[in-house]
Design a protein around this motif. Structure first.
Motif, PDB file in Angstrom:
ATOM      1  N   ARG A 185      35.896  33.811  34.226  1.00  0.00           N
ATOM      2  CA  ARG A 185      37.263  34.158  33.837  1.00  0.00           C
ATOM      3  C   ARG A 185      37.891  35.101  34.857  1.00  0.00           C
ATOM      4  O   ARG A 185      37.209  35.967  35.402  1.00  0.00           O
ATOM      5  CB  ARG A 185      37.278  34.848  32.472  1.00  0.00           C
ATOM      6  CG  ARG A 185      37.005  33.934  31.312  1.00  0.00           C
ATOM      7  CD  ARG A 185      37.444  34.588  30.019  1.00  0.00           C
ATOM      8  NE  ARG A 185      36.761  35.851  29.783  1.00  0.00           N
ATOM      9  CZ  ARG A 185      37.043  36.657  28.754  1.00  0.00           C
ATOM     10  NH1 ARG A 185      38.022  36.334  27.916  1.00  0.00           N
ATOM     11  NH2 ARG A 185      36.382  37.778  28.579  1.00  0.00           N
ATOM     12  N   PRO A 186      39.195  34.970  35.108  1.00  0.00           N
ATOM     13  CA  PRO A 186      39.880  35.970  35.925  1.00  0.00           C
ATOM     14  C   PRO A 186      39.745  37.342  35.276  1.00  0.00           C
ATOM     15  O   PRO A 186      39.716  37.470  34.038  1.00  0.00           O
ATOM     16  CB  PRO A 186      41.342  35.497  35.925  1.00  0.00           C
ATOM     17  CG  PRO A 186      41.274  34.042  35.607  1.00  0.00           C
ATOM     18  CD  PRO A 186      40.096  33.878  34.697  1.00  0.00           C
ATOM     19  N   GLN A 198      42.172  36.693  40.018  1.00  0.00           N
ATOM     20  CA  GLN A 198      40.919  36.344  40.680  1.00  0.00           C
ATOM     21  C   GLN A 198      39.723  36.532  39.753  1.00  0.00           C
ATOM     22  O   GLN A 198      39.743  37.369  38.857  1.00  0.00           O
ATOM     23  CB  GLN A 198      40.734  37.199  41.945  1.00  0.00           C
ATOM     24  CG  GLN A 198      41.739  36.883  43.040  1.00  0.00           C
ATOM     25  CD  GLN A 198      41.534  37.744  44.273  1.00  0.00           C
ATOM     26  OE1 GLN A 198      41.286  38.938  44.170  1.00  0.00           O
ATOM     27  NE2 GLN A 198      41.637  37.132  45.444  1.00  0.00           N
ATOM     28  N   ARG A 199      38.695  35.730  40.009  1.00  0.00           N
ATOM     29  CA  ARG A 199      37.445  35.864  39.254  1.00  0.00           C
ATOM     30  C   ARG A 199      36.550  36.912  39.922  1.00  0.00           C
ATOM     31  O   ARG A 199      36.724  37.224  41.101  1.00  0.00           O
ATOM     32  CB  ARG A 199      36.734  34.510  39.176  1.00  0.00           C
ATOM     33  CG  ARG A 199      37.473  33.510  38.285  1.00  0.00           C
ATOM     34  CD  ARG A 199      36.781  32.160  38.261  1.00  0.00           C
ATOM     35  NE  ARG A 199      37.389  31.288  37.261  1.00  0.00           N
ATOM     36  CZ  ARG A 199      38.491  30.583  37.466  1.00  0.00           C
ATOM     37  NH1 ARG A 199      39.106  30.640  38.647  1.00  0.00           N
ATOM     38  NH2 ARG A 199      38.984  29.816  36.513  1.00  0.00           N
TER      39      ARG A 199
END
Length: 603
Positions: free
Chosen positions: A101-102, A144-145
């Motif tokens: 997940r981000p 971003q992840r």
């Protein structure tokens, strides 16, 4: 908190990890808990948020948040309390975020579960929280992840998540471990703002400079017991207990260069076991048994030991004009490494410093052959290295070893400690117990799974694995950032011994300027993928030429002043003691617990 005891059941016995801990936390105040790996710090932190671990038994005379009796709360109550009333920053940021997940979604989930506004408001709040935690380009980073972020950015994302709901109490377990000094100063600024707003902080840390900067009261733990407790200025400047003095002496800096940092005083006492159970570690509980001492070696000279002249001139690793560009979303790109060159000689320690995202780790990965450069080359032991295929690199692969920043993610989760190390031994043959002893671990840990060990113990296993093939070049990427000061001291002494006795060359990447000053022969300062300054530690830190280096040094000076002063006073006190001078009476400890007497040591 009054008289807290936490133990773990195993084989019919109760292995107690925390023995009779007590303190008061007032609005706008910070209580710090320090001590070496396995002393019970993290178990205490997790108990304060209702997560002591599987099989834990918790007893206390009192554990209250305001008027709320936390001892009577069930898991449903704790889900309401955690996040909203008590925030928690986990120790291991690198594996504490959901990799799928981000990070913005993970932070927003806490807001959603506690019913904080509509989705658009939550998105704006996530960006504000990331910015408050010192994350650059927070709008970009929120999408971003974790795998796209550096270790420091992931740590800051965890802090943003912990403060999302504005809890009145924040439990921070090693919150600055992965942060460079400039970002560390930003994060400490966030904590100071929380204190100024009347919120309270329990800080678990092995970094005495951070403790000196932020804490009002400090508890020193050893083997699950509080051995010293009181105002931070008194404890650090005039420590009463020998163990506290040993911790302060172990803090590395330019002033400690050339002397050993570790000693027998740093070993914790054995852990008491009640019932018929074994003294072995319980699942999920850190090991508090004494670490095996690093084998004694002759005292270092005032200057770090010199390698023989014919060996000292040999270049074992050469990096020539490396460039690495990463594509980014939106069609843009980032030059993570931009024209980096250096030479590493036999027996030399080359330190690389710079803020998170400066290109340090990418440079190391290219040097190791784990990342491909867009241009430039790497020469290992006089042979082409970066230009080879992995099949042709295999013959040289054992000549260069690495200790990663995140030890747990670098282990096969199915392997025991013995299997982790034995896999790195040539032909699978060698003395695993000797390697464990080198890094201060006893033979009893060989059969354990790394997931059941503390962060510091896992890092020592990673170092033992890297040493197994007796490499010519050892690359350490933030390899001591997760270690408490006493274990860090053992490892730094070990590295000095390796370069002296075996001629091992070390590429040492760290955000800790004190460690770099203590150990390195030369230093490279990186920013935005470039080397902006290089030279000896004294030239870099005493008279920095580049504005960015001056910023780093200024940040370090602010944080380390109190700890350095405490170190100097402690050393001066030891000198007076050894000279037989008459000392003033030892101050009375202000702890509510009965410190455990020093164990008798065998001759």
């Amino acid at each position: 908190m009054r008289n807290l005891h936490v133990g773990f059941r195993r084989d019919g016995g109760l292995r107690e990890i925390v023995h009779g801990l007590s303190f008061d936390l007032h609005p706008g105040r910070c209580v710090a808990i320090v001590g070496e790996s396995g002393s019970g710090k993290s178990v205490t932190a997790r108990t304060l948020v209702g997560l002591p671990g599987r099989g834990a038994e918790v007893r206390a005379d009192a554990l209250r948040l305001g008027s709320d009796d936390l001892l009577t709360r069930g898991e449903r109550d704790w889900r309401r309390i955690r996040g909203a009333q008590i925030g928690f920053v986990l120790q291991d940021a690198l594996v504490s975020l959901d990799p799928l997940r981000p990070v913005g979604s993970e932070i927003a989930e806490a807001l959603r579960l506690h019913g904080t506004g509509p989705r658009s408001a939550r998105r704006r709040r996530v960006v504000e929280l990331l910015a408050a935690a010192g994350v650059p380009e927070p709008e970009v980073r929120a999408r971003q992840r974790p795998g796209e972020l550096s270790g420091g950015l992931r740590q800051r994302a965890l802090i943003a998540s912990a403060i999302a709901l504005g809890p009145q109490v924040l439990i921070a377990d090693e919150p600055t471990t992965a942060l460079d000094v400039t970002v560390q100063a930003q994060v400490l600024g966030v904590f100071e703002q929380m204190k100024a707003a009347g919120r309270s902080l329990v800080l678990i840390s092995h970094d005495l400079s951070v403790v000196a900067h932020l804490a009002d009261e400090v508890l020193v733990m050893r083997g699950g017991h509080v051995v010293e407790q009181g105002p931070v200025a008194r404890v650090l400047a005039d420590p009463a207990h020998p163990y506290t003095r040993a911790l302060i002496r172990a803090v590395p800096s330019a002033a400690t260069r050339g002397r050993r940092l570790s000693g027998p005083e740093a070993a914790p006492p054995a852990v008491a076991v009640r019932g018929t159970g074994s003294a072995g570690g319980a699942s999920g509980a850190p090991d508090a048994r004494p670490a095996a001492p690093v084998p004694a070696v002759p005292e270092l000279s005032a200057a770090l030991p010199a390698i023989a002249a014919e060996r000292a001139t040999e270049v074992v690793l050469e990096v020539r004009d490396l460039v690495r560009v990463f594509p980014r979303r939106g069609g843009t790109s980032q030059r993570a490494v931009d024209g980096v060159s250096f030479r590493l000689r036999r027996g030399e320690v080359l330190g690389i410093v710079g803020e998170s995202g400066s290109g340090k780790s990418t440079t190391a990965r290219i040097a190791l052959g784990l990342e491909t450069a867009d241009s430039g080359e790497v020469i290992l032991l006089g042979h082409p290295w970066s230009a080879l295929s992995e099949r042709h690199r295999r013959a040289l692969r054992t000549r260069i070893s690495v200790v990663h920043q995140d030890p747990l993610s670098s282990f096969d989760p199915r392997f025991t400690v013995e299997r982790v190390i034995r896999d790195a031994l040539p032909g699978g043959r060698g003395d695993v117990h000797r390697l464990l002893a080198l890094v201060g671990l006893g033979p009893e840990v060989a059969g354990r799974n790394p997931a059941t060990m503390s962060g510091g113990q896992r890092q020592r296993v990673a170092i033992a694995r890297a040493l197994a093939p007796e490499p010519d070049v050892l690359v350490l990427d933030e390899a001591v950032s997760a270690l408490d000061v006493s274990v860090q001291a053992q490892i730094l002494d070990l590295l000095a011994d390796l370069r002296r006795d075996l001629g091992t060359s070390v590429l040492f990447i760290s955000h800790d300027l004190g460690v770099i000053s203590h150990l390195s022969d030369r230093v490279l300062v990186m920013k935005d993928g470039r080397v902006v300054e290089s030279g000896s530690p004294s030239a870099i830190f005493d008279a920095p030429a580049h504005p960015y280096t001056r910023t780093l040094v200024d940040s370090l000076t602010t944080l380390d002043r109190a700890a350095a002063t405490a170190t100097a006073r402690s050393l001066a006190g030891d000198t007076r003691r050894s000279a037989g001078a008459r000392l003033r009476p030892r101050p009375t400890l202000t702890t509510r617990t009965n410190p455990t007497p020093e164990p008798r040591r065998s001759p």
